[in-house]
Design a protein around this motif. Structure first.
Motif, PDB file in Angstrom:
ATOM      1  N   THR A  74     -29.294  42.947  33.154  1.00  0.00           N
ATOM      2  CA  THR A  74     -29.820  41.712  32.575  1.00  0.00           C
ATOM      3  C   THR A  74     -29.175  41.542  31.207  1.00  0.00           C
ATOM      4  O   THR A  74     -29.366  42.386  30.328  1.00  0.00           O
ATOM      5  N   PRO A  75     -28.394  40.486  30.995  1.00  0.00           N
ATOM      6  CA  PRO A  75     -27.720  40.335  29.702  1.00  0.00           C
ATOM      7  C   PRO A  75     -28.683  39.970  28.585  1.00  0.00           C
ATOM      8  O   PRO A  75     -29.735  39.348  28.818  1.00  0.00           O
ATOM      9  N   ALA A  76     -28.326  40.343  27.364  1.00  0.00           N
ATOM     10  CA  ALA A  76     -29.109  39.952  26.190  1.00  0.00           C
ATOM     11  C   ALA A  76     -29.236  38.438  26.120  1.00  0.00           C
ATOM     12  O   ALA A  76     -30.224  37.902  25.603  1.00  0.00           O
ATOM     13  N   LEU A  77     -28.260  37.733  26.665  1.00  0.00           N
ATOM     14  CA  LEU A  77     -28.266  36.270  26.680  1.00  0.00           C
ATOM     15  C   LEU A  77     -29.543  35.702  27.297  1.00  0.00           C
ATOM     16  O   LEU A  77     -30.033  34.651  26.864  1.00  0.00           O
ATOM     17  N   ALA A  78     -30.107  36.391  28.295  1.00  0.00           N
ATOM     18  CA  ALA A  78     -31.321  35.902  28.950  1.00  0.00           C
ATOM     19  C   ALA A  78     -32.471  35.797  27.960  1.00  0.00           C
ATOM     20  O   ALA A  78     -33.281  34.856  28.017  1.00  0.00           O
ATOM     21  N   GLU A  79     -32.561  36.743  27.051  1.00  0.00           N
ATOM     22  CA  GLU A  79     -33.600  36.713  26.017  1.00  0.00           C
ATOM     23  C   GLU A  79     -33.292  35.657  24.971  1.00  0.00           C
ATOM     24  O   GLU A  79     -34.168  34.877  24.567  1.00  0.00           O
ATOM     25  N   GLU A  80     -32.056  35.617  24.551  1.00  0.00           N
ATOM     26  CA  GLU A  80     -31.688  34.765  23.430  1.00  0.00           C
ATOM     27  C   GLU A  80     -31.724  33.279  23.784  1.00  0.00           C
ATOM     28  O   GLU A  80     -32.114  32.439  22.955  1.00  0.00           O
ATOM     29  N   LEU A  81     -31.352  32.946  25.015  1.00  0.00           N
ATOM     30  CA  LEU A  81     -31.441  31.549  25.461  1.00  0.00           C
ATOM     31  C   LEU A  81     -32.885  31.059  25.473  1.00  0.00           C
ATOM     32  O   LEU A  81     -33.181  29.937  25.058  1.00  0.00           O
ATOM     33  N   GLN A  82     -33.780  31.920  25.966  1.00  0.00           N
ATOM     34  CA  GLN A  82     -35.189  31.534  26.040  1.00  0.00           C
ATOM     35  C   GLN A  82     -35.779  31.353  24.641  1.00  0.00           C
ATOM     36  O   GLN A  82     -36.539  30.406  24.397  1.00  0.00           O
ATOM     37  N   ILE A  83     -35.424  32.237  23.730  1.00  0.00           N
ATOM     38  CA  ILE A  83     -35.916  32.111  22.358  1.00  0.00           C
ATOM     39  C   ILE A  83     -35.396  30.829  21.722  1.00  0.00           C
ATOM     40  O   ILE A  83     -36.147  30.100  21.048  1.00  0.00           O
ATOM     41  N   THR A  84     -34.119  30.531  21.951  1.00  0.00           N
ATOM     42  CA  THR A  84     -33.534  29.298  21.414  1.00  0.00           C
ATOM     43  C   THR A  84     -34.285  28.080  21.931  1.00  0.00           C
ATOM     44  O   THR A  84     -34.644  27.168  21.174  1.00  0.00           O
ATOM     45  N   ARG A  85     -34.547  28.052  23.232  1.00  0.00           N
ATOM     46  CA  ARG A  85     -35.306  26.946  23.828  1.00  0.00           C
ATOM     47  C   ARG A  85     -36.691  26.824  23.210  1.00  0.00           C
ATOM     48  O   ARG A  85     -37.138  25.738  22.826  1.00  0.00           O
ATOM     49  N   ASP A  86     -37.384  27.955  23.110  1.00  0.00           N
ATOM     50  CA  ASP A  86     -38.754  27.946  22.610  1.00  0.00           C
ATOM     51  C   ASP A  86     -38.819  27.496  21.147  1.00  0.00           C
ATOM     52  O   ASP A  86     -39.755  26.804  20.736  1.00  0.00           O
ATOM     53  N   LEU A  87     -37.836  27.887  20.355  1.00  0.00           N
ATOM     54  CA  LEU A  87     -37.816  27.485  18.951  1.00  0.00           C
ATOM     55  C   LEU A  87     -37.550  25.991  18.809  1.00  0.00           C
ATOM     56  O   LEU A  87     -38.128  25.326  17.936  1.00  0.00           O
ATOM     57  N   TYR A  88     -36.699  25.442  19.664  1.00  0.00           N
ATOM     58  CA  TYR A  88     -36.480  23.993  19.658  1.00  0.00           C
ATOM     59  C   TYR A  88     -37.763  23.253  20.029  1.00  0.00           C
ATOM     60  O   TYR A  88     -38.112  22.229  19.437  1.00  0.00           O
ATOM     61  N   LEU A  89     -38.482  23.769  21.022  1.00  0.00           N
ATOM     62  CA  LEU A  89     -39.749  23.161  21.414  1.00  0.00           C
ATOM     63  C   LEU A  89     -40.759  23.218  20.276  1.00  0.00           C
ATOM     64  O   LEU A  89     -41.475  22.245  20.004  1.00  0.00           O
ATOM     65  N   LEU A  90     -40.827  24.374  19.588  1.00  0.00           N
ATOM     66  CA  LEU A  90     -41.755  24.526  18.470  1.00  0.00           C
ATOM     67  C   LEU A  90     -41.417  23.559  17.341  1.00  0.00           C
ATOM     68  O   LEU A  90     -42.311  22.959  16.730  1.00  0.00           O
ATOM     69  N   GLU A  91     -40.118  23.388  17.086  1.00  0.00           N
ATOM     70  CA  GLU A  91     -39.694  22.450  16.055  1.00  0.00           C
ATOM     71  C   GLU A  91     -40.155  21.031  16.394  1.00  0.00           C
ATOM     72  O   GLU A  91     -40.552  20.257  15.519  1.00  0.00           O
ATOM     73  N   TYR A  92     -40.154  20.689  17.670  1.00  0.00           N
ATOM     74  CA  TYR A  92     -40.543  19.364  18.132  1.00  0.00           C
ATOM     75  C   TYR A  92     -42.062  19.164  18.100  1.00  0.00           C
ATOM     76  O   TYR A  92     -42.549  18.112  17.689  1.00  0.00           O
ATOM     77  N   THR A  93     -42.798  20.198  18.532  1.00  0.00           N
ATOM     78  CA  THR A  93     -44.245  20.034  18.742  1.00  0.00           C
ATOM     79  C   THR A  93     -45.093  20.424  17.542  1.00  0.00           C
ATOM     80  O   THR A  93     -46.199  19.908  17.362  1.00  0.00           O
ATOM     81  N   GLY A  94     -44.619  21.353  16.727  1.00  0.00           N
ATOM     82  CA  GLY A  94     -45.502  22.006  15.767  1.00  0.00           C
ATOM     83  C   GLY A  94     -46.350  23.027  16.508  1.00  0.00           C
ATOM     84  O   GLY A  94     -46.094  23.375  17.657  1.00  0.00           O
TER      85      GLY A  94
END
Length: 417
Positions: free
Chosen positions: A206-226
């Motif tokens: 399982t590449p580290a990318l799998a973790e990092e992509l999900q974190i990137t997505r979640d942080l973008y969502l948090l930035e949008y929603t609060g």
């Protein structure tokens, strides 16, 4: 409960007695007096222990107990005793039970099973119904029944819109949302970290990318929603960078790291020991260095054992068939005491997690409730099955050298040493 603790070095940055060796008088469960030397005219029970150190009671934000449904792995009663002997005065229990803790009745059952224990139990409710990542669970009802946060333990929220709605909805009652950092479309059926060792050993990675992509997505969502987001058990160097940048940009995000990810690399896989099969997988030395620096710099807020008992039928099997998970309550302090500065370690087990998960805390000071962990930071030993209190014995730290011994706790007007 009346006690006199003799000659204890206090480790509590929030206390005026921090780094001082003091006697501590406890009467009716409260600290009544702290001084260089105290007499004992009322003949209270005295606690005198070698190289005694004392801190605020530790809080573990990610613990699994099998009950209900998987009592052969761990019961709530024995799990809380294990936590107490390991130095934890409070634990947050994940919802990966059977049935899943996704409604108020399930939360009330778990909470009620934890009453009258030295270690306080705080349930985490499932974020989605049956942790299927399809529909939100009854978050508000569960919080009213005692849930302190919401998580689909070790399962990512695959539907980005669902996490968006969860973050928006949870703001109505100031709830903390957890999102496990793994993109399953990248992780696929990987068993271990995708790197040199996975290739050498012929294990799907399982590449580290799998973790990092999900974190990137979640942080973008948090930035949008609060809202408030907690990312549990990060394991890669880039994950630390992503969260550091998000915090710098003012996002309300926190994260934790599991003890084994601060100590062990994927070199442990060489013997195909299924106890090394954890999620996220063990990573590289470069990741460990970045995670340790993240802890010391305050980017990583919380350290957890990520305690996950697995019965022998599901662990002592072929590596590809074994379930993910390791127990960790008993080994956390001894494993980390020689790699993380003591004061930083204590902060990541006390002030930081209690603030983030909103549970009661008390400083080591006069007129405060006695909620204490007692330990010796200079005790060396080898961790064996004899050191395990859990029903399941699936420890990733078996036969590893440890530095630091927990004596026990004083909490909820109980003494467990």
């Amino acid at each position: 409960m009346n006690l006199l603790i003799k000659s204890a070095t206090i480790i509590d940055p929030t206390s005026p007695f921090h780094n001082k060796n003091q006697d501590i008088l406890i009467e009716n469960g409260k600290i009544s007096k702290i001084s260089n030397s105290l007499d004992n005219p009322k003949n209270y029970k005295e606690i005198k222990l070698d190289n005694l150190h004392i801190s605020q009671g530790w809080f573990d934000t990610s613990v699994c107990f099998g009950e209900p449904g998987f009592e052969e792995r761990e019961t709530i009663e024995n799990g809380l005793k294990t936590a107490a002997k390991s130095g934890f005065t409070a634990v947050a229990v994940n919802p990966n039970t059977y049935p899943v803790a996704d409604n108020k009745s399930a939360i009330e059952f778990i909470k009620n099973k934890g009453t009258n224990s030295a270690t306080s139990l705080y349930p985490i409710g499932s974020l989605t119904k049956k942790t299927k990542s399809e529909d939100l669970a009854e978050l508000f009802d569960m919080q009213n029944s005692g849930a302190i946060a919401f998580s689909d333990y070790n399962k990512p929220i695959e539907n980005a819109n669902l996490l968006k709605i969860a973050l928006q909805y949870a703001q109505n009652f100031d709830a903390l949302v957890l999102s496990f950092p793994q993109d399953n479309s990248i992780a696929q059926n990987g068993l271990v970290n995708e790197h040199i060792n996975s290739t050498k050993l012929g294990l799907k990675g399982t590449p580290a990318l799998a973790e990092e992509l999900q974190i990137t997505r979640d942080l973008y969502l948090l930035e949008y929603t609060g809202g408030k987001l907690h990312i549990p058990t990060i394991s890669t160097a880039k994950s630390v960078k992503l969260i550091k940048e998000a915090k710098k940009n003012g996002l309300n995000v926190s994260c934790s790291v599991a003890a084994h990810h601060l100590v062990l690399t994927d070199d442990e896989l060489v013997n195909f020991d299924s106890n090394t099969k954890v999620l996220p997988p063990l990573r590289t030395l470069n990741d460990i260095k970045a995670l340790r620096k993240g802890v010391k710099d305050g980017v990583i807020d919380i350290i957890t054992s990520d305690h996950n008992p697995i019965d022998i039928e599901h662990k002592k099997v072929e590596y590809s068939s074994a379930k993910y998970g390791t127990i960790g309550l008993e080994s956390l302090f001894g494993a980390l005491n020689n790699v993380i500065p003591l004061e930083t370690l204590i902060t990541c087990l006390t002030t930081n997690p209690k603030n983030r998960f909103g549970i009661e805390k008390s400083s080591i000071n006069e007129n405060e409730i006695a909620n204490l962990t007692l330990f010796n930071p200079e005790f060396k030993y080898k961790f064996t099955v004899n050191n395990i209190c859990s029903i399941s014995k699936n420890s990733i730290f078996l036969n590893k050298n440890m530095n630091g011994k927990v004596y026990g706790i004083i909490s909820n007007k109980k003494v467990l040493l």
